[in-house]
Scaffold this active site. Structure first.
Site, PDB file in Angstrom:
ATOM      1  N   ILE A 136       0.855  -1.194   0.000  1.00 19.88           N
ATOM      2  CA  ILE A 136       0.000   0.000   0.000  1.00 19.88           C
ATOM      3  C   ILE A 136       0.891   1.244   0.000  1.00 19.88           C
ATOM      4  O   ILE A 136       1.721   1.396   0.895  1.00 19.88           O
ATOM      5  CB  ILE A 136      -0.914   0.029   1.241  1.00 19.88           C
ATOM      6  CG1 ILE A 136      -1.731  -1.255   1.335  1.00 19.88           C
ATOM      7  CG2 ILE A 136      -1.827   1.247   1.207  1.00 19.88           C
ATOM      8  CD1 ILE A 136      -2.491  -1.398   2.638  1.00 19.88           C
ATOM      9  N   GLU A 190       4.205 -16.232  12.531  1.00 22.41           N
ATOM     10  CA  GLU A 190       5.517 -16.848  12.721  1.00 22.41           C
ATOM     11  C   GLU A 190       5.442 -17.906  13.831  1.00 22.41           C
ATOM     12  O   GLU A 190       4.501 -17.934  14.631  1.00 22.41           O
ATOM     13  CB  GLU A 190       6.538 -15.780  13.117  1.00 22.41           C
ATOM     14  CG  GLU A 190       6.693 -14.651  12.117  1.00 22.41           C
ATOM     15  CD  GLU A 190       7.448 -15.066  10.872  1.00 22.41           C
ATOM     16  OE1 GLU A 190       8.091 -16.137  10.891  1.00 22.41           O
ATOM     17  OE2 GLU A 190       7.388 -14.329   9.874  1.00 22.41           O
ATOM     18  N   LYS A 205       5.273   0.549  13.004  1.00 22.08           N
ATOM     19  CA  LYS A 205       4.705   1.201  11.823  1.00 22.08           C
ATOM     20  C   LYS A 205       4.006   2.515  12.174  1.00 22.08           C
ATOM     21  O   LYS A 205       4.171   3.518  11.469  1.00 22.08           O
ATOM     22  CB  LYS A 205       3.739   0.242  11.131  1.00 22.08           C
ATOM     23  CG  LYS A 205       4.428  -1.000  10.582  1.00 22.08           C
ATOM     24  CD  LYS A 205       3.420  -2.068  10.154  1.00 22.08           C
ATOM     25  CE  LYS A 205       4.112  -3.328   9.678  1.00 22.08           C
ATOM     26  NZ  LYS A 205       3.161  -4.422   9.380  1.00 22.08           N
TER      27      LYS A 205
END
Length: 434
Positions: A136, A190, A205
């Site tokens: 994005i 994970e 982020k």
């Protein structure tokens, strides 16, 4: 023009994706960039494995620092992860006058101020579109597309693993641990999912997005972080009954007294666009004073979506690397001398609405006593409902109007000590964003 020569640190999922994108779309990319972009050297752990993919024309080594110093490399692309060796290699490349591209959100969240300052002093670019929300183009949107706006707030689903888990819990009524195990089997999570489920990845982020939105330094250490591991499936069902869905949000908001910077599960109205984002997808809402609310949606991870963002950064560097540094787009959207250290508000000063679930004795007077405690702290109840739990207990669910978090904390501390309250009080924030 001569090809732009790229040194690649790491040839894992994303690194392999970058090689594939550059190979398959070479002609289209060179038409956009004005020159060919060629990977000429790669640093990896397994040299033999890399050579089977790359062929004989690409130099392969285990020494990333050698690529950072190599005069025949124009751009260093860091896709190795971690924040120690990666930091050293990026700073060394910058010191040698190289532009750098990275997908490493943890590195920039913790060392971004140092890295951006070094690049500014050396007159080179640091590009990091792939560090937030995969494919994005949210960084370009904020840094360039929304420059006419004073950003008011930003809220995003910026971790696909947690969104997959929460979507499955809601759709199938399964408990967290069962869905986490499924996510690990399918490759969405994970083997050690801590960074995702505890909100750390999203916090890296939102740290970068807040800096871009408000022109403040990178401040990961000031993010309030909560994960989803303690969420109960019953709260997801209660939220839906009330017209909400629970999402792990990264949020940052400008207020008169400072900036909010937080990651936590939140109830989002089911009419909100973010509530419709399901599975492993990502989406970010940005509210600007002139443009209103805009939304950016797509795949937030994966080899090719992330590689697409890396290659877009390479094209930007190809277009601009000969330009006067003062005429390039600033790393953090604002001119370096205009970055200001606006205070990040402590969580106690944040104001929002709340979802509260309490398990209490099912007898007269309990609801009135709870309402009195909330009212004593200035907390107004917007709606509530009660659900029996066993023969003599009930769950009471409140939705409050906007309140100060510190006042809610004090009220819940008092409520937790009342003799008719059993187990801990469940508190989730409600974000009425659109």
């Amino acid at each position: 023009m001569k090809p732009l020569r790229v040194g690649l640190l790491g040839l894992g999922v994303v690194g392999g994706g970058v090689w594939m994108v550059l190979s398959q779309n070479a002609e289209e990319i060179s038409r956009r960039a004005g020159r060919r972009i060629a990977v000429t050297a790669v640093a990896v752990r397994d040299v033999a494995k890399a050579r089977t993919l790359l062929g004989a024309d690409v130099h392969v080594t285990t020494d990333g620092m050698a690529l950072a110093r190599d005069p025949d490399i124009d751009i260093l692309v860091e896709l190795m992860g971690g924040d120690t060796v990666a930091r050293d290699c990026l700073l060394e490349a910058i010191a040698h006058g190289k532009h750098v591209v990275t997908a490493n959100k943890a590195l920039l969240a913790m060392h971004g101020n140092e890295i951006f300052a070094a690049a500014q002093a050396r007159g080179v670019m640091v590009a990091f579109e792939a560090a937030v929300a995969g494919g994005i183009p949210i960084i370009k949107a904020i840094r360039e597309g929304l420059t006419a706006n004073r950003i008011q707030w930003l809220a995003g689903i910026i971790n696909g693993t947690t969104n997959f888990i929460l979507s499955a819990m809601r759709q199938r009524g399964l408990p967290f641990q069962d869905v986490l195990a499924e996510a690990q089997r399918l490759g969405y999570a994970e083997a050690d999912p801590t960074f995702d489920i505890e909100g750390i990845d999203a916090a890296h982020k939102i740290t970068l997005l807040a800096s871009l939105a408000f022109g403040i330094p990178v401040q990961f250490d000031k993010v309030h972080i909560e994960g989803i591991a303690s969420l109960a499936s019953e709260d997801i069902l209660h939220a839906e009954r009330l017209g909400y869905r629970i999402k792990l949000l990264g949020m940052t908001r400008r207020r008169a007294e400072g900036v909010e910077l937080r990651v936590h599960p939140a109830l989002v109205p089911d009419t909100c666009l973010l509530a419709q984002v399901e599975g492993a997808m990502n989406a970010v809402l940005v509210r600007g004073d002139m443009v209103g609310t805009t939304m950016y949606y797509g795949q937030g991870a994966g080899a090719l979506p992330t590689a697409s963002a890396v290659v877009a950064d390479l094209v930007d560097v190809a277009r601009l690397h000969l330009a006067d540094p003062e005429h390039r787009v600033p790393h953090l959207a604002f001119q370096p001398e205009s970055v200001v250290d606006i205070p990040v508000l402590p969580m106690a000063e944040v104001r929002t609405s709340y979802y509260l679930r309490l398990r209490v004795d099912d007898r007269p007077g309990v609801l009135a006593d709870l309402a009195r405690v909330l009212a004593s702290m200035g907390i107004s109840v917007g709606s509530m409902f009660q659900q029996p739990h066993g023969e003599h207990q009930a769950d009471i669910i409140f939705l409050t109007h906007e309140a100060r978090e510190g006042d809610v904390d004090h009220a819940l501390e008092t409520i937790g000590g009342l003799p008719f309250v059993h187990s801990g009080v469940i508190r989730l924030r409600v974000e009425n964003i659109n």
